[in-house]
Design an enzyme around this catalytic site. Sequence first.
Site, PDB file in Angstrom:
ATOM      1  N   TYR A 115       0.866  -1.175   0.000  1.00  0.00           N
ATOM      2  CA  TYR A 115       0.000   0.000   0.000  1.00  0.00           C
ATOM      3  C   TYR A 115       0.904   1.227   0.000  1.00  0.00           C
ATOM      4  CZ  TYR A 115      -3.606   3.335   1.396  1.00  0.00           C
ATOM      5  OH  TYR A 115      -4.454   4.419   1.443  1.00  0.00           O
ATOM      6  N   ASP A 158      -1.907  -1.338  -4.225  1.00  0.00           N
ATOM      7  CA  ASP A 158      -2.347   0.025  -4.543  1.00  0.00           C
ATOM      8  C   ASP A 158      -1.114   0.911  -4.570  1.00  0.00           C
ATOM      9  OD1 ASP A 158      -3.368   2.572  -4.631  1.00  0.00           O
ATOM     10  OD2 ASP A 158      -4.653   2.363  -2.866  1.00  0.00           O
ATOM     11  N   HIS A 258     -12.083   0.505  -4.590  1.00  0.00           N
ATOM     12  CA  HIS A 258     -11.184  -0.175  -5.513  1.00  0.00           C
ATOM     13  C   HIS A 258     -11.806  -1.503  -5.934  1.00  0.00           C
ATOM     14  CE1 HIS A 258      -7.366   2.141  -4.507  1.00  0.00           C
ATOM     15  NE2 HIS A 258      -8.159   2.490  -3.509  1.00  0.00           N
TER      16      HIS A 258
END
Length: 281
Positions: A115, A158, A258
Site C-alpha cells: 500500500y 495500490d 477499488h
Amino acid sequence: MRLATWNVNSIRARVTRTVEFCVREHIDVLAMQEIKCKTEQFPYAAFEEAGYHVAAHGLNQWNGVAIASREPLEDVEIGFPGMPGFEKGKEGPDLPQEARAIGATVDGVRVWSLYVPNGRGLDDPHYAYKLDWLEKLRQYSSDTLAAHPDLPLALTGDFNIAPTDDDNGDPTVVEGATTHVSPAERAAFRAFEGAGLTDVVRPLIPTGYTYWDYKQLRFPRNEGLRIDFILGSRAFSDAVHGAEIHRDERKGEVPSDHVPVVADLDLSGGDDDDDLPMIFG
C-alpha cells in the site's frame, strides 16, 4: 495460480464480500491493502473456513496489509528491507514504519502486498515520503532480482499512481495540482521496469480503471483511476497467461472504492509430459 490484489478499504466491513469473491473466482492468493485494523482484529476465521491461510499486518484503523492463500504462506516478512518510516512533523532515519508492506512465498512465488503512501499534496511531507518509499522499494526489488534472477517475484497492490494519462479519468486529478499524476511519481513507477519488473496486466487489458472515488458520482460517470497493479519479474511475467479487472465489484452494497485485479499463472514451466514428442519403436 490465480493471484489477485484488492484494496478492500476495511476488511471487517467487507469480509463476507471479499471471501465470497475469492471462492467464486477461485482465487489462490489474494493480496489485500487498507485492511484498516490491527493484526489481531483481522477476521481470520472467515478466511480459514473457506480454506485460506492468512498473514496480516495492521497497527491501527488506517493502512494495513494482508495476504490470503490456499497454500501455506512461507517466509512471511513484515516490511521490506530499507522501507522508510513516517511521522508528521518529524524527520530522520528512525521514524516509525507504517503497516504498508507484507511479503510471503507461495508455491515458489514471492508475493508482496503493498500500500504505497498517498502523498496527500505536492507540497506535503507525505509526498517526499512517498517518493522515498518507492525508491527504497525499487532498490530492494533490484537487489533481490540481482541476487536471484530466476525468482518469480510479484509486487502487487495500490500504488497510488496513475502512470499514464490513459490511466486518469478523474477530472479532479490534474498534473501540477494533485498527486498521483506528477512527473516524479510517474518516473518512480517507470523505474521499476529498470529493476526488472513489468506490469503483467496491461498487455492483456490495456484500458480500464481500478478505483473510483465515492464522491460526485465518479463510478456511474466512469471517472476513475488505474492505480492498482501487479508488477512481475521476468520469471513471473513469463508465467502469466490471463488477467482480469473485476469492475463489477465496485457495484452493489458496501463496495470498496477499488476493485480486484487478477493475474492467471501457469507455473508448470512447460515441462508437462504431454508436450514431449512421441517416440515409436
